[in-house]
Design a protein around this motif. Structure first.
Motif, PDB file in Angstrom:
ATOM      1  N   ALA A  35     -13.529 -18.100 -22.493  1.00 30.34           N
ATOM      2  CA  ALA A  35     -12.692 -17.470 -21.474  1.00 30.34           C
ATOM      3  C   ALA A  35     -13.480 -17.248 -20.190  1.00 30.34           C
ATOM      4  CB  ALA A  35     -12.137 -16.153 -22.001  1.00 30.34           C
ATOM      5  N   MET A  36     -14.744 -16.862 -20.316  1.00 35.22           N
ATOM      6  CA  MET A  36     -15.582 -16.617 -19.147  1.00 35.22           C
ATOM      7  C   MET A  36     -15.791 -17.881 -18.329  1.00 35.22           C
ATOM      8  SD  MET A  36     -19.325 -14.806 -19.043  1.00 35.22           S
ATOM      9  CE  MET A  36     -20.089 -16.051 -20.069  1.00 35.22           C
ATOM     10  N   GLY A  37     -15.863 -19.035 -19.006  1.00 36.64           N
ATOM     11  CA  GLY A  37     -16.090 -20.290 -18.309  1.00 36.64           C
ATOM     12  C   GLY A  37     -14.835 -21.083 -18.022  1.00 36.64           C
TER      13      GLY A  37
ATOM     14  N   SER B 258     -21.065 -22.602 -20.768  1.00 38.41           N
ATOM     15  CA  SER B 258     -20.887 -24.050 -20.568  1.00 38.41           C
ATOM     16  C   SER B 258     -21.123 -24.800 -21.870  1.00 38.41           C
ATOM     17  CB  SER B 258     -21.798 -24.561 -19.440  1.00 38.41           C
ATOM     18  OG  SER B 258     -23.124 -24.082 -19.544  1.00 38.41           O
ATOM     19  N   PHE B 259     -22.262 -24.586 -22.545  1.00 38.99           N
ATOM     20  CA  PHE B 259     -22.492 -25.344 -23.782  1.00 38.99           C
ATOM     21  C   PHE B 259     -21.516 -24.988 -24.889  1.00 38.99           C
ATOM     22  CE2 PHE B 259     -25.631 -21.814 -24.614  1.00 38.99           C
ATOM     23  CZ  PHE B 259     -25.118 -21.358 -25.827  1.00 38.99           C
ATOM     24  N   VAL B 260     -20.875 -23.807 -24.790  1.00 36.00           N
ATOM     25  CA  VAL B 260     -19.921 -23.396 -25.826  1.00 36.00           C
ATOM     26  C   VAL B 260     -18.724 -24.350 -25.902  1.00 36.00           C
ATOM     27  CG1 VAL B 260     -18.498 -21.855 -24.416  1.00 36.00           C
ATOM     28  CG2 VAL B 260     -18.852 -21.330 -26.835  1.00 36.00           C
TER      29      VAL B 260
ATOM     30  N   GLU C  71     -18.792 -32.927 -24.553  1.00 35.02           N
ATOM     31  CA  GLU C  71     -17.700 -33.499 -23.761  1.00 35.02           C
ATOM     32  C   GLU C  71     -16.972 -32.421 -22.967  1.00 35.02           C
ATOM     33  OE1 GLU C  71     -17.207 -36.589 -23.211  1.00 35.02           O
ATOM     34  OE2 GLU C  71     -18.758 -37.228 -24.617  1.00 35.02           O
ATOM     35  N   GLY C  72     -16.730 -31.279 -23.595  1.00 36.88           N
ATOM     36  CA  GLY C  72     -16.035 -30.201 -22.906  1.00 36.88           C
ATOM     37  C   GLY C  72     -16.816 -29.668 -21.718  1.00 36.88           C
ATOM     38  N   ALA C  73     -18.135 -29.624 -21.829  1.00 36.51           N
ATOM     39  CA  ALA C  73     -18.964 -29.167 -20.709  1.00 36.51           C
ATOM     40  C   ALA C  73     -18.906 -30.151 -19.549  1.00 36.51           C
ATOM     41  CB  ALA C  73     -20.396 -28.961 -21.167  1.00 36.51           C
ATOM     42  N   HIS C  74     -18.810 -31.441 -19.869  1.00 41.12           N
ATOM     43  CA  HIS C  74     -18.618 -32.435 -18.801  1.00 41.12           C
ATOM     44  C   HIS C  74     -17.280 -32.232 -18.104  1.00 41.12           C
ATOM     45  CE1 HIS C  74     -22.003 -34.839 -20.474  1.00 41.12           C
ATOM     46  NE2 HIS C  74     -22.063 -35.325 -19.249  1.00 41.12           N
ATOM     47  N   GLU C  75     -16.236 -31.993 -18.862  1.00 41.36           N
ATOM     48  CA  GLU C  75     -14.923 -31.736 -18.269  1.00 41.36           C
ATOM     49  C   GLU C  75     -14.963 -30.491 -17.391  1.00 41.36           C
ATOM     50  OE1 GLU C  75     -12.025 -31.527 -21.346  1.00 41.36           O
ATOM     51  OE2 GLU C  75     -12.458 -33.534 -22.116  1.00 41.36           O
ATOM     52  N   GLN C  76     -15.692 -29.478 -17.840  1.00 43.14           N
ATOM     53  CA  GLN C  76     -15.793 -28.241 -17.070  1.00 43.14           C
ATOM     54  C   GLN C  76     -16.385 -28.491 -15.685  1.00 43.14           C
ATOM     55  OE1 GLN C  76     -18.941 -25.361 -18.096  1.00 43.14           O
ATOM     56  NE2 GLN C  76     -17.346 -23.810 -18.298  1.00 43.14           N
ATOM     57  N   VAL C  77     -17.491 -29.230 -15.617  1.00 45.62           N
ATOM     58  CA  VAL C  77     -18.117 -29.444 -14.310  1.00 45.62           C
ATOM     59  C   VAL C  77     -17.343 -30.451 -13.468  1.00 45.62           C
ATOM     60  CG1 VAL C  77     -20.403 -28.713 -15.075  1.00 45.62           C
ATOM     61  CG2 VAL C  77     -19.804 -31.129 -15.200  1.00 45.62           C
ATOM     62  N   ARG C  78     -16.649 -31.396 -14.111  1.00 38.40           N
ATOM     63  CA  ARG C  78     -15.786 -32.291 -13.323  1.00 38.40           C
ATOM     64  C   ARG C  78     -14.682 -31.485 -12.639  1.00 38.40           C
ATOM     65  NH1 ARG C  78     -16.728 -36.320 -17.501  1.00 38.40           N
ATOM     66  NH2 ARG C  78     -14.996 -35.490 -18.732  1.00 38.40           N
ATOM     67  N   GLY C  79     -14.076 -30.560 -13.376  1.00 30.86           N
ATOM     68  CA  GLY C  79     -13.048 -29.714 -12.788  1.00 30.86           C
ATOM     69  C   GLY C  79     -13.594 -28.836 -11.684  1.00 30.86           C
TER      70      GLY C  79
ATOM     71  N   SER D 236     -22.443 -28.843 -11.268  1.00 34.78           N
ATOM     72  CA  SER D 236     -23.077 -28.942 -12.578  1.00 34.78           C
ATOM     73  C   SER D 236     -23.103 -27.541 -13.181  1.00 34.78           C
ATOM     74  CB  SER D 236     -24.490 -29.539 -12.464  1.00 34.78           C
ATOM     75  OG  SER D 236     -25.021 -29.823 -13.746  1.00 34.78           O
ATOM     76  N   SER D 237     -23.827 -27.404 -14.299  1.00 37.47           N
ATOM     77  CA  SER D 237     -23.961 -26.101 -14.958  1.00 37.47           C
ATOM     78  C   SER D 237     -25.379 -25.943 -15.458  1.00 37.47           C
ATOM     79  CB  SER D 237     -22.979 -25.980 -16.125  1.00 37.47           C
ATOM     80  OG  SER D 237     -23.331 -26.871 -17.173  1.00 37.47           O
ATOM     81  N   THR D 238     -25.714 -24.725 -15.846  1.00 36.96           N
ATOM     82  CA  THR D 238     -27.058 -24.446 -16.352  1.00 36.96           C
ATOM     83  C   THR D 238     -27.368 -25.283 -17.582  1.00 36.96           C
ATOM     84  OG1 THR D 238     -26.865 -22.186 -15.511  1.00 36.96           O
ATOM     85  CG2 THR D 238     -28.627 -22.617 -17.077  1.00 36.96           C
ATOM     86  N   SER D 239     -26.386 -25.483 -18.452  1.00 33.54           N
ATOM     87  CA  SER D 239     -26.628 -26.275 -19.658  1.00 33.54           C
ATOM     88  C   SER D 239     -27.103 -27.682 -19.311  1.00 33.54           C
ATOM     89  CB  SER D 239     -25.365 -26.336 -20.512  1.00 33.54           C
ATOM     90  OG  SER D 239     -25.048 -25.069 -21.044  1.00 33.54           O
ATOM     91  N   PHE D 240     -26.450 -28.325 -18.350  1.00 32.79           N
ATOM     92  CA  PHE D 240     -26.899 -29.644 -17.925  1.00 32.79           C
ATOM     93  C   PHE D 240     -28.217 -29.559 -17.168  1.00 32.79           C
ATOM     94  CE2 PHE D 240     -22.268 -30.600 -18.377  1.00 32.79           C
ATOM     95  CZ  PHE D 240     -22.414 -31.524 -19.402  1.00 32.79           C
ATOM     96  N   GLY D 241     -28.464 -28.432 -16.521  1.00 34.79           N
ATOM     97  CA  GLY D 241     -29.757 -28.222 -15.885  1.00 34.79           C
ATOM     98  C   GLY D 241     -30.891 -28.309 -16.893  1.00 34.79           C
ATOM     99  N   PHE D 242     -30.694 -27.710 -18.075  1.00 35.29           N
ATOM    100  CA  PHE D 242     -31.719 -27.803 -19.117  1.00 35.29           C
ATOM    101  C   PHE D 242     -31.935 -29.256 -19.555  1.00 35.29           C
ATOM    102  CE2 PHE D 242     -31.155 -23.197 -19.885  1.00 35.29           C
ATOM    103  CZ  PHE D 242     -32.502 -22.828 -19.990  1.00 35.29           C
ATOM    104  N   VAL D 243     -30.852 -29.989 -19.700  1.00 35.34           N
ATOM    105  CA  VAL D 243     -30.966 -31.387 -20.127  1.00 35.34           C
ATOM    106  C   VAL D 243     -31.698 -32.215 -19.081  1.00 35.34           C
ATOM    107  CG1 VAL D 243     -29.648 -33.483 -20.616  1.00 35.34           C
ATOM    108  CG2 VAL D 243     -28.929 -31.292 -21.597  1.00 35.34           C
ATOM    109  N   HIS D 244     -31.276 -32.110 -17.829  1.00 32.35           N
ATOM    110  CA  HIS D 244     -31.879 -32.920 -16.776  1.00 32.35           C
ATOM    111  C   HIS D 244     -33.326 -32.514 -16.511  1.00 32.35           C
ATOM    112  CE1 HIS D 244     -27.491 -33.554 -15.351  1.00 32.35           C
ATOM    113  NE2 HIS D 244     -27.859 -34.502 -16.179  1.00 32.35           N
TER     114      HIS D 244
END
Length: 243
Positions: free
Chosen positions: A49-51, A79-81, A85-93, A103-111
């Motif tokens: 709900a927060m994201g 974001s990772f919750v 795939e859902g996190a990708h949809e979140q940042v695309r939106g 982007s989001s912090t979760s992808f920040g960790f990956v990159h």
């Protein structure tokens, strides 16, 4: 001047951002907009709900008016919750709503992990076991190998925001593992910006923290590289020279 935009849920460790801006020591401006945190709970339904798209979209107009060139949803668990795939949809939106790279912090960790050439990592999570496990799953989907996951079982961001240096260092030590090439501390409610170099010296390896990688990710989106040794190994990589 490069203006970076961040959507930050509630009020816990937001003072890390002006601290990081100061440590960057360059023509970088950090603009922070607080989003509605809703129910402060490290629980899957509350984090989803927060994201939500509606909550994120509510903050983007202010960032546009501030002249932000990129926006990062500065929340790891929110974001990772959603899963890989859902996190990708979140940042695309978010990118569509904001009209800028997102982007989001979760992808920040990956990159950031890829930037440092990491594969085997240890996780030091403030979250309960189930939520920490979702972060480990997210990293696995990105091709990383979480060799150890330490969960502190803290239920709210507000409590994490009260943690000081002693609790931070205890978390990092508990999380570390001999096989880990780095330690990841994934909560943006945790104050870390003033302690990165000391943490890395003590553990003898890179330490990636949520607010640190959030700013690095925004710089990446804005095509900026900044050498800032006070922000740890991630910010001491030499720029790639184009020939």
């Amino acid at each position: 001047m490069t203006a970076l935009g961040f959507l930050y849920p509630g009020h816990s460790a937001e003072d890390d951002y002006p601290r990081i801006e100061q440590l960057l020591g360059s023509d970088i401006r950090v603009d922070l907009v607080h989003t509605d945190i809703g129910e402060d709970a490290h629980r899957e339904d509350a984090l989803r709900a927060m994201g939500s798209a509606e909550r994120l979209a509510a903050g983007v107009q202010e960032l546009r008016h501030a002249g932000a060139e990129a926006v990062v949803w500065a929340c790891t668990s929110g974001s990772f919750v959603y899963g890989w795939e859902g996190a990708h949809e979140q940042v695309r939106g978010l990118a569509v709503a904001a009209g800028m790279p997102a982007s989001s912090t979760s992808f920040g960790f990956v990159h950031a992990s890829r930037e440092l050439g990491l594969r085997r990592v240890a996780i030091g999570a403030t979250y309960p076991d189930a939520i920490a496990g979702l972060f480990a799953d997210f990293l696995r989907a990105a091709g990383l190998d979480p060799v150890a996951v330490h969960a502190s079982g803290i239920l709210t961001a507000a409590e994490v925001g009260t943690w000081g240096e002693a609790e931070l260092f205890a978390l990092a030590r508990a999380a570390d593992h001999p096989d880990a090439e780095a330690v990841l501390l994934p909560d943006t409610a945790l104050h870390t910006a003033s302690h990165l170099t000391v943490l890395e010296k003590e553990l003898g390896k890179p330490v990636l923290t949520a607010n640190q990688v959030s700013v690095w990710e925004a710089l990446r989106l804005a095509d900026r590289r900044v050498n800032a040794p006070s922000l740890g190994a991630l910010f001491t990589r030499e720029p790639i020279v184009q020939v």
